[in-house]
Each structure stands twice: as C-alpha cells, then as structure tokens.
Design a protein around this motif. Structure first.
Motif, short mmCIF file in Angstrom:
data_model
loop_
_atom_site.label_atom_id
_atom_site.label_comp_id
_atom_site.label_asym_id
_atom_site.label_seq_id
_atom_site.Cartn_x
_atom_site.Cartn_y
_atom_site.Cartn_z
N PRO A 1 75.59 82.71 111.46
CA PRO A 1 74.83 83.37 112.52
C PRO A 1 73.68 82.52 113.06
O PRO A 1 73.33 82.64 114.24
CB PRO A 1 74.31 84.64 111.85
N MET A 2 73.10 81.66 112.20
CA MET A 2 71.96 80.85 112.64
C MET A 2 72.09 79.44 112.06
O MET A 2 72.28 79.28 110.85
CB MET A 2 70.65 81.48 112.17
N SER A 3 71.96 78.42 112.90
CA SER A 3 71.98 77.04 112.43
C SER A 3 70.64 76.70 111.78
O SER A 3 69.65 77.43 111.92
CB SER A 3 72.25 76.09 113.59
N GLN A 4 70.61 75.57 111.10
CA GLN A 4 69.35 75.12 110.50
C GLN A 4 68.28 74.91 111.57
O GLN A 4 67.11 75.25 111.38
CB GLN A 4 69.57 73.83 109.71
N GLY B 1 56.46 70.38 116.50
CA GLY B 1 56.85 70.05 115.13
C GLY B 1 58.17 70.62 114.69
O GLY B 1 58.61 70.34 113.57
N THR B 2 58.80 71.41 115.55
CA THR B 2 60.11 71.96 115.21
C THR B 2 61.19 71.23 116.00
O THR B 2 60.91 70.60 117.02
CB THR B 2 60.16 73.47 115.52
N PRO B 3 62.45 71.31 115.53
CA PRO B 3 63.53 70.54 116.17
C PRO B 3 63.73 70.88 117.63
O PRO B 3 63.65 72.03 118.04
CB PRO B 3 64.77 70.92 115.35
N ARG B 4 63.99 69.84 118.43
CA ARG B 4 64.31 70.03 119.84
C ARG B 4 65.71 69.48 120.10
O ARG B 4 66.54 69.49 119.21
CB ARG B 4 63.25 69.33 120.71
N GLY B 5 65.95 69.02 121.29
CA GLY B 5 67.25 68.44 121.58
C GLY B 5 68.26 69.46 122.05
O GLY B 5 68.01 70.67 122.01
N PRO B 6 69.44 69.02 122.50
CA PRO B 6 70.48 69.93 123.02
C PRO B 6 71.03 70.83 121.91
O PRO B 6 71.07 70.45 120.74
CB PRO B 6 71.55 68.97 123.54
N LEU B 7 71.45 72.02 122.31
CA LEU B 7 72.02 72.97 121.36
C LEU B 7 73.54 72.84 121.31
O LEU B 7 74.18 72.47 122.29
CB LEU B 7 71.64 74.40 121.76
N THR B 8 74.10 73.17 120.16
CA THR B 8 75.55 73.17 120.01
C THR B 8 76.13 74.44 120.65
O THR B 8 75.40 75.36 121.03
CB THR B 8 75.94 73.13 118.53
N ALA B 9 77.46 74.48 120.73
CA ALA B 9 78.12 75.66 121.28
C ALA B 9 77.82 76.90 120.44
O ALA B 9 77.60 77.99 120.97
CB ALA B 9 79.63 75.43 121.37
N ASP B 10 77.79 76.75 119.12
CA ASP B 10 77.49 77.89 118.25
C ASP B 10 76.04 78.33 118.42
O ASP B 10 75.74 79.54 118.35
CB ASP B 10 77.74 77.52 116.78
N GLU B 11 75.13 77.39 118.63
CA GLU B 11 73.73 77.76 118.85
C GLU B 11 73.55 78.47 120.18
O GLU B 11 72.79 79.44 120.29
CB GLU B 11 72.85 76.52 118.75
#
Length: 242
Positions: free
Chosen positions: A9-12, A75-85
């Motif tokens: 349900p939630m990625s890292q 300080g938290t992760p950025r960047g493109p999201l995956t299809a599941d995200e």
C-alpha cells in the motif's frame, strides 16, 4: 473491470514523506491507519471526479495526508514516483472524496448516475447501520474494520454487475464460537445490496412465500432480498493476538 491486485500500500519513499510530517509519537499510528485504509480498497478502482485536494486550508484529514505525500518536507525523498506510488496517491485522493461525499439525495430516482465515491460513502453508512444493529459483540470492540472491508467488497461486486447500490441489508447472521488455539470467535453475515432506483426482483413463485405473495395485489408483493444483485458472505473472527 475491477481486478484483484496485490501491491504494497505504501512504498518506503511515501512512508518516509508521511512520517516526517507527523510528530514522532503519532507516526506509527498514522502510517498504520493509512496502510489499512489503502488495503481496504485495494481492489476498488480509485476513480475520482474532483481535482486533487491541494488547497492548504482544506480541513479534511485525508486532504492533509495527500498534501504531505505530494509536497515532501525538506530532508525527505524527492524525485519521480513509480506507477505504484502514483496509484497510492490516487487511492488517497479517492478516499478523500469518499470522506467528504455529500449525503446521497433522491436515491430512488431512476436514471441518475452518481460519482463512484458518493455510492461508496452511501455503502459505508448503510453497512455501518446494519452492523450496529447486530445483537452480537463486535470483533475487536467495534465494527468499523468490518464496515470498511465489507463496503469495499460490495463496491467491487456492484461494479462487476453494473449496479450502483444505495441500499444494504444483512439477511442472515450468526455468532461463531471460539476455537481454542485458533481464534476467539466472531460473526458470520450474509450481506446484500441493491439500487433503490431499480428496486428488488419480485417473487415469481406463488408458493415461495405465501404470506407475502398475492397475485391479485401485485403492489403489495415484497421484494426478495435473496435475489438482490449484490450478495456477500462475510466472516470476522477475533484473533488470539488482540
């Protein structure tokens, strides 16, 4: 057509974004609650009809969760999201729509197509009412977990049958005794749902229910709940670990 899909349900990345926005004492509970909500609708296509809830002053809890996931803190992760995200974000958006859906009006008027989230919200209220009327003690002290899961299951079955159900009834229920070493007992119910705008099928066999069926008075004939278009057998057991 809804298809059962198994996914986390939630990625890292999303977990880290959400955790960073809550006080440390609240992080675990907030994350586990969101994970359960996402699991509860894992087979419901998250079809929305409103823009994403990005207004900063939006008071609804799931709108705030959505914003915390979309706008990560420093300080938290950025960047493109995956299809599941991306799917998880659509789920949160959908849950938000269900959360603020207006009360369904004119449910018995034919020919009106409702937003999916409004039907889902209606099912939640109907299932909640039916569970609250049961004479058995609720598993884990309350019926809300069962309500969320049953409403989602009814939603999927209704979509597969092309129905927008507005009415729910528990037509049979029984208490399940504890089984030593396995579980602490629970309940089993048969739940049905249908659209008030379409109504229920009428009895076709005059001998099926002679107390209800009167061929000379068709307007007085009762609908048969066991012929409702959406049927669900549901069992909820109290685990030994609770």
């Amino acid at each position: 057509m809804p298809v059962a899909t198994v996914r986390e349900p939630m990625s890292q990345l999303l977990c880290q974004r959400l955790e960073a926005s809550f006080p440390e004492a609240e992080r675990t509970v907030a994350l586990e609650k969101l994970k359960f909500l996402l699991r509860s609708i894992q087979n419901v296509p998250p079809i929305t009809h409103t823009p994403p809830p990005m207004q900063p002053a939006n008071p609804w809890p799931l709108a705030q969760v959505y914003q915390r996931l979309v706008l990560p803190e420093d300080g938290t992760p950025r960047g493109p999201l995956t299809a599941d995200e991306d799917h998880a974000l659509r789920q949160v958006h959908y849950l938000y729509e269900v959360q603020f859906a207006p009360k369904l009006e004119n449910a018995d008027v034919p020919g009106i197509r409702r937003p999916q989230s409004e039907i889902h919200a209606r099912l939640l209220n109907e299932v909640r009412r039916e569970f609250d009327a049961l004479p058995f003690p609720p598993p884990r002290g309350e019926w809300e977990t069962s309500t969320l899961l049953v409403a989602a299951d009814l939603m999927v079955r209704a979509m597969l049958n092309g129905v927008q159900p507005t009415e729910v009834a528990i037509v049979a229920s029984q208490e399940i005794p504890a089984l030593p070493g396995r579980h602490l007992g629970g309940v089993k119910v048969h739940v049905v749902a249908w659209s008030a705008a379409i109504g229920l099928p009428w009895h076709t066999d005059a001998t099926a229910n002679p107390n209800a069926w009167d061929p000379s008075n068709p307007l007085g004939n009762e609908g048969n709940l066991l012929r409702a278009p959406v049927q669900l057998e549901w069992m909820d057991l109290r685990s030994l670990q609770q």
